[in-house]
Write an enzyme that holds these catalytic residues in place. Structure first.
Site, PDB file in Angstrom:
ATOM      1  CB  SER A 110     105.338  20.820 100.174  1.00  0.00           C
ATOM      2  OG  SER A 110     106.189  20.621 101.280  1.00  0.00           O
ATOM      3  CB  CYS A 159     110.564  22.802 108.064  1.00  0.00           C
ATOM      4  SG  CYS A 159     110.185  21.178 107.415  1.00  0.00           S
ATOM      5  CB  THR A 188     106.724  14.824  81.806  1.00  0.00           C
ATOM      6  OG1 THR A 188     106.309  15.529  80.641  1.00  0.00           O
ATOM      7  CG2 THR A 188     107.137  13.417  81.427  1.00  0.00           C
ATOM      8  CG  HIS A 216     111.441  12.782 101.370  1.00  0.00           C
ATOM      9  ND1 HIS A 216     112.034  13.235 102.512  1.00  0.00           N
ATOM     10  CD2 HIS A 216     110.502  13.686 101.070  1.00  0.00           C
ATOM     11  CE1 HIS A 216     111.481  14.388 102.875  1.00  0.00           C
ATOM     12  NE2 HIS A 216     110.530  14.669 102.010  1.00  0.00           N
TER      13      HIS A 216
HETATM   14  C1  LIG Z   1     107.879  16.015 105.468  1.00  0.00           C
HETATM   15  C2  LIG Z   1     106.468  16.434 105.699  1.00  0.00           C
HETATM   16  C3  LIG Z   1     105.771  17.211 104.752  1.00  0.00           C
HETATM   17  C4  LIG Z   1     106.426  17.749 103.501  1.00  0.00           C
HETATM   18  O1  LIG Z   1     106.705  16.729 102.581  1.00  0.00           O
HETATM   19  P1  LIG Z   1     107.767  17.001 101.400  1.00  0.00           P
HETATM   20  O2  LIG Z   1     107.672  15.801 100.547  1.00  0.00           O
HETATM   21  O3  LIG Z   1     109.088  17.158 102.061  1.00  0.00           O
HETATM   22  O4  LIG Z   1     107.311  18.241 100.700  1.00  0.00           O
HETATM   23  C5  LIG Z   1     104.449  17.516 105.018  1.00  0.00           C
HETATM   24  N1  LIG Z   1     103.836  17.095 106.128  1.00  0.00           N
HETATM   25  C6  LIG Z   1     104.460  16.344 107.061  1.00  0.00           C
HETATM   26  C7  LIG Z   1     103.720  15.879 108.265  1.00  0.00           C
HETATM   27  C8  LIG Z   1     105.799  15.993 106.880  1.00  0.00           C
HETATM   28  O5  LIG Z   1     106.417  15.268 107.810  1.00  0.00           O
END
Ligand SMILES: *Cc1c(COP(=O)(O)O)cnc(C)c1O
Length: 377
Positions: A72, A323, A237, A201
């Site tokens: 994000s 989400c 940091t 992740h």
């Molecule tokens: C999961 C995802 C995000 C957001 O990533 P985060 O590390 O959870 O903030 C953005 N774009 C796509 C396509 C995702 O699958």
């Protein structure tokens, strides 16, 4: 019986090698990488090694890799940063209707700042057409942002072609590769990518760690001001243990990609065949791209209800995207693909990953008939 996790597009379990790296660096190397003393220098060495690894996997240069708090943040930085930095040249941005909310809501925020955004349609297969990008280009277009692979249906987009088009037209190209990284090959040079987001992740690294690749010479406005970290372009940091873990996970994913793609594709196809047998009216959404994604519409069945029933049976999947779960908003991705609202609400996503086995698929196929039967009544 063990629970089954089939929601790897939402997040993944940290792999052992990454967990070990995380613990080792956290325990042995707690220095602040900006400190001048030996503790700091050792932490800086870990950071440097991680940066080099990530750069190698993406075919980027080391000084083009910027660590962030996740997908994000990388998406926000890329889109807001470029829009604001280039506002004097033009205020038009091109993106697509089925991006992740990290892109869509960022674009909506920019519209409130006076930017003009074109949201391209996508095909019924979940594909963005290069010709649509070309047709949307204007004199004042400063940025194109198209995801590398869609998180809900797994469709892989023609980013190399879109990148080449943007390069020809002198327009910057950003791709949200969060769902793609670690799962399909990425090469920022061959694919003409100017900015690329990824998130640890989604490929078996810890949460809260990401990367924004920024091609040399491009300077998006800072999103986070403060100290001189990341060459003064992203303050805060660095989370050194998580970054080191992410780098090792990305490298291993790249090494294992070919074999894992084959394995996951076979599992996915088995699941798909089984579902078709159990429920011949099931509809599969999106052109297969990412190996582990299977987005299915079960006409007449509530997606949310199916998710909850499978959860009670110890099987974790998702309805729409994580989400939007918990809200009643139907998936904007399926709506953009032209799926009728009724059918959108009857859709779920299975996303297979590294830790899924054939037995997992068998168990899902074994539980599904009764659950569907019950939900129909
Ligand atoms: C999961 C995802 C995000 C957001 O990533 P985060 O590390 O959870 O903030 C953005 N774009 C796509 C396509 C995702 O699958």
């Amino acid at each position: 019986m063990d629970r089954i996790y089939m929601d790897n597009a939402a997040t993944t379990r940290v792999r052992e090698e990454a967990a070990e790296m995380y613990l080792r660096v956290m325990r042995e190397n707690f220095g602040n990488p900006s400190s001048v003393h030996a503790f700091g220098r050792e932490a800086a060495r870990e950071l440097n090694a991680a940066r080099k690894t990530v750069a190698r996997v993406l075919n980027a240069e080391k000084d083009e890799i910027f660590f962030t708090s996740g997908g994000s943040e990388s998406d926000n930085w890329a889109v807001k940063g470029i829009a604001r930095a280039l506002a004097h040249k033009g205020k038009h941005i091109i993106t697509t209707a089925f991006e992740h909310h990290a892109i869509l809501h960022t674009c909506e925020a920019l519209e409130k700042e006076g930017f003009d955004v074109t949201y391209l349609p996508v095909s019924a297969d979940g594909l963005v057409l290069v010709a649509d990008v070309a047709n949307a280009m204007r004199e004042d277009t400063v940025l194109v942002s198209v995801m590398a692979a869609n998180n809900e249906v797994g469709s892989v987009q023609p980013i190399a072609e879109i990148g080449a088009l943007c390069r020809d037209m002198g327009v910057l190209f950003h791709t949200d590769a969060v769902q793609a990284a670690g799962h399909i090959p990425l090469d920022v040079k061959a694919q003409n990518i100017d900015l690329l987001s990824l998130s640890g992740h989604k490929f078996y690294a810890p949460k809260g760690t990401g990367v924004l690749y920024i091609r040399r010479g491009i300077v998006p406005q800072n999103l986070i001001d403060g100290g001189e970290q990341e060459k003064g372009r992203r303050a805060g940091t660095e989370n050194v243990p998580a970054i080191a873990a992410m780098a090792v996970a990305l490298q291993l994913a790249a090494q294992e990609m070919r074999e894992e793609t084959e394995r996951l594709t076979a599992l996915r196809e088995k699941l798909k065949r089984g579902i078709s047998e159990i429920c011949p009216e099931a509809i599969f959404n999106g052109k297969a791209g990412l190996p582990g994604h299977l987005n299915v519409t079960f006409p007449g069945i509530g997606g949310e209800a199916l998710l909850l029933s499978l959860d009670m049976a110890g099987i974790a999947i998702s309805a729409g995207s994580a989400c939007t779960a918990g809200s009643l908003d139907p998936s904007h991705v399926l709506l953009a693909m032209g799926v009728e609202e009724d059918l959108v609400k009857s859709s779920v996503r299975f996303s297979l990953g590294k830790y899924n086995t054939e037995e997992d698929v068998d168990r899902v196929l074994e539980k599904l008939p009764n659950i569907l039967q019950r939900l129909r009544n």
